[in-house]
Scaffold this motif. Sequence first.
Motif, PDB file in Angstrom:
ATOM      1  N   SER B  10       3.972  51.732  48.798  1.00 35.92           N
ATOM      2  CA  SER B  10       4.029  50.316  49.170  1.00 35.92           C
ATOM      3  C   SER B  10       2.614  49.748  49.205  1.00 35.92           C
ATOM      4  N   LEU B  11       2.565  48.440  49.090  1.00 35.19           N
ATOM      5  CA  LEU B  11       1.275  47.775  48.908  1.00 35.19           C
ATOM      6  C   LEU B  11       1.356  46.369  49.472  1.00 35.19           C
ATOM      7  N   HIS B  12       0.404  46.034  50.354  1.00 39.91           N
ATOM      8  CA  HIS B  12       0.294  44.664  50.859  1.00 39.91           C
ATOM      9  C   HIS B  12      -0.933  44.031  50.206  1.00 39.91           C
ATOM     10  N   VAL B  13      -0.733  42.881  49.594  1.00 38.12           N
ATOM     11  CA  VAL B  13      -1.815  42.221  48.867  1.00 38.12           C
ATOM     12  C   VAL B  13      -1.894  40.769  49.308  1.00 38.12           C
ATOM     13  N   GLN B  14      -3.090  40.269  49.448  1.00 39.53           N
ATOM     14  CA  GLN B  14      -3.302  38.868  49.823  1.00 39.53           C
ATOM     15  C   GLN B  14      -3.004  37.974  48.624  1.00 39.53           C
ATOM     16  N   GLU B  15      -2.353  36.859  48.880  1.00 36.18           N
ATOM     17  CA  GLU B  15      -2.074  35.893  47.814  1.00 36.18           C
ATOM     18  C   GLU B  15      -3.367  35.536  47.072  1.00 36.18           C
ATOM     19  N   GLY B  16      -3.289  35.539  45.748  1.00 36.98           N
ATOM     20  CA  GLY B  16      -4.448  35.214  44.935  1.00 36.98           C
ATOM     21  C   GLY B  16      -5.221  36.421  44.450  1.00 36.98           C
ATOM     22  N   ASP B  17      -5.061  37.561  45.152  1.00 35.49           N
ATOM     23  CA  ASP B  17      -5.743  38.781  44.720  1.00 35.49           C
ATOM     24  C   ASP B  17      -5.006  39.409  43.542  1.00 35.49           C
ATOM     25  N   SER B  18      -5.721  40.228  42.808  1.00 31.14           N
ATOM     26  CA  SER B  18      -5.106  40.997  41.733  1.00 31.14           C
ATOM     27  C   SER B  18      -4.842  42.414  42.216  1.00 31.14           C
ATOM     28  N   THR B  19      -3.875  43.068  41.612  1.00 26.24           N
ATOM     29  CA  THR B  19      -3.518  44.410  42.048  1.00 26.24           C
ATOM     30  C   THR B  19      -3.006  45.229  40.879  1.00 26.24           C
ATOM     31  N   ASN B  20      -2.930  46.536  41.072  1.00 31.40           N
ATOM     32  CA  ASN B  20      -2.331  47.383  40.048  1.00 31.40           C
ATOM     33  C   ASN B  20      -1.740  48.611  40.706  1.00 31.40           C
ATOM     34  N   PHE B  21      -0.790  49.220  40.026  1.00 27.28           N
ATOM     35  CA  PHE B  21      -0.220  50.469  40.511  1.00 27.28           C
ATOM     36  C   PHE B  21       0.137  51.358  39.331  1.00 27.28           C
ATOM     37  N   THR B  22       0.434  52.610  39.676  1.00 28.09           N
ATOM     38  CA  THR B  22       0.486  53.672  38.675  1.00 28.09           C
ATOM     39  C   THR B  22       1.850  54.308  38.570  1.00 28.09           C
ATOM     40  N   CYS B  23       2.175  54.724  37.355  1.00 34.30           N
ATOM     41  CA  CYS B  23       3.354  55.544  37.109  1.00 34.30           C
ATOM     42  C   CYS B  23       2.905  56.757  36.306  1.00 34.30           C
ATOM     43  N   SER B  24       3.271  57.954  36.758  1.00 32.96           N
ATOM     44  CA  SER B  24       2.980  59.143  35.959  1.00 32.96           C
ATOM     45  C   SER B  24       4.281  59.810  35.562  1.00 32.96           C
ATOM     46  N   PHE B  25       4.279  60.378  34.360  1.00 32.83           N
ATOM     47  CA  PHE B  25       5.519  60.904  33.787  1.00 32.83           C
ATOM     48  C   PHE B  25       5.178  62.104  32.907  1.00 32.83           C
ATOM     49  N   PRO B  26       6.183  62.878  32.484  1.00 30.28           N
ATOM     50  CA  PRO B  26       5.902  64.041  31.622  1.00 30.28           C
ATOM     51  C   PRO B  26       5.273  63.588  30.310  1.00 30.28           C
ATOM     52  N   SER B  27       4.277  64.331  29.849  1.00 30.11           N
ATOM     53  CA  SER B  27       3.580  63.933  28.617  1.00 30.11           C
ATOM     54  C   SER B  27       4.220  64.545  27.371  1.00 30.11           C
ATOM     55  N   SER B  28       5.259  65.343  27.528  1.00 28.82           N
ATOM     56  CA  SER B  28       5.917  65.920  26.357  1.00 28.82           C
ATOM     57  C   SER B  28       7.277  65.267  26.129  1.00 28.82           C
ATOM     58  N   ASN B  29       7.697  65.263  24.854  1.00 28.09           N
ATOM     59  CA  ASN B  29       8.999  64.680  24.480  1.00 28.09           C
ATOM     60  C   ASN B  29       9.150  63.229  24.941  1.00 28.09           C
ATOM     61  N   PHE B  30       8.073  62.481  24.796  1.00 31.74           N
ATOM     62  CA  PHE B  30       8.083  61.078  25.218  1.00 31.74           C
ATOM     63  C   PHE B  30       8.908  60.252  24.241  1.00 31.74           C
ATOM     64  N   TYR B  31       9.698  59.328  24.801  1.00 30.69           N
ATOM     65  CA  TYR B  31      10.470  58.407  23.954  1.00 30.69           C
ATOM     66  C   TYR B  31      10.147  56.956  24.299  1.00 30.69           C
ATOM     67  N   ALA B  32      10.166  56.645  25.584  1.00 32.36           N
ATOM     68  CA  ALA B  32       9.875  55.273  26.007  1.00 32.36           C
ATOM     69  C   ALA B  32       9.546  55.247  27.494  1.00 32.36           C
ATOM     70  N   LEU B  33       8.795  54.226  27.883  1.00 35.52           N
ATOM     71  CA  LEU B  33       8.468  54.003  29.287  1.00 35.52           C
ATOM     72  C   LEU B  33       8.819  52.561  29.621  1.00 35.52           C
ATOM     73  N   HIS B  34       9.616  52.386  30.661  1.00 36.51           N
ATOM     74  CA  HIS B  34      10.076  51.051  31.060  1.00 36.51           C
ATOM     75  C   HIS B  34       9.462  50.665  32.401  1.00 36.51           C
ATOM     76  N   TRP B  35       9.236  49.375  32.591  1.00 38.35           N
ATOM     77  CA  TRP B  35       8.902  48.808  33.898  1.00 38.35           C
ATOM     78  C   TRP B  35       9.966  47.766  34.257  1.00 38.35           C
ATOM     79  N   TYR B  36      10.411  47.821  35.530  1.00 43.53           N
ATOM     80  CA  TYR B  36      11.403  46.878  36.031  1.00 43.53           C
ATOM     81  C   TYR B  36      10.902  46.245  37.322  1.00 43.53           C
ATOM     82  N   ARG B  37      11.353  45.029  37.537  1.00 37.58           N
ATOM     83  CA  ARG B  37      11.086  44.310  38.776  1.00 37.58           C
ATOM     84  C   ARG B  37      12.406  44.200  39.518  1.00 37.58           C
ATOM     85  N   TRP B  38      12.411  44.603  40.813  1.00 39.65           N
ATOM     86  CA  TRP B  38      13.652  44.641  41.561  1.00 39.65           C
ATOM     87  C   TRP B  38      13.467  43.904  42.871  1.00 39.65           C
TER      88      TRP B  38
END
Lengths: 112, 115
Positions: B10-38
């Motif tokens: 979880s992450l609390h960010v002040q309005e107007g600031d920029s932010t980033n976060f990370t996803c790590s996944f297996p590096s073998s047999n890669f087909y696709a990586l999706h991002w969703y907003r929920w």
Amino acid sequence: DTAVSQTPKYLVTQMGNDKSIKCEQNLGHDTMYWYKQDSKKFLKIMFSYNNKELIINETVPNRFSPKSPDKAHLNLHINSLELGDSAVYFCASSQGRGMGYTFGSGTRLTVV
Amino acid sequence: ILNVEQSPQSLHVQEGDSTNFTCSFPSSNFYALHWYRWETAKSPEALFVMTLNGDEKKKGRISATLNTKEGYSYLYIKGSQPEDSATYLCAFRLYSGGGADGLTFGKGTHLIIQP
């Protein structure tokens, strides 16, 4: 206009009953899925299905079975419901490698 | 068992600031990586699908990058707004030769933008 629709939205039932959740997509997608959102809000794949193959997550009890009368529908049947089956179930569909999934609005199942 | 890890949880960010976060996944047999907003009480909504190493995708103030060789993806939000508050999920699709494989989701990064 709803792309992926699930019914019912809420389902309360007693232990031991058999129930179904319906899913329909009007996007013309080839593949449909069922996901379970567990108590920690984690989405887990249950089934993937296109007109050629069904892939079942090995952790899914065989009381759960998908039924697809046609390409636009993938219904979820659950036999002998247990308390631990209480969760939110999401249907989704997709088309091709480069496209995101379109999710239904979820069905909250409560087993009492 | 596929492992898709997201950080922070979880992450609390002040309005107007920029932010980033990370996803790590297996590096073998890669087909696709999706991002969703929920958003709460809604369904996950697709943001990006990336299939090639080095892919960068952008939608408005949100962008994502992909490194399949080392198995990570970053999601960036520039100039955060209150409406960006949501859980951001990444999901990995394994190449198995078939066409019906589902996504393996991470547990998400819950982002709260504070006015």
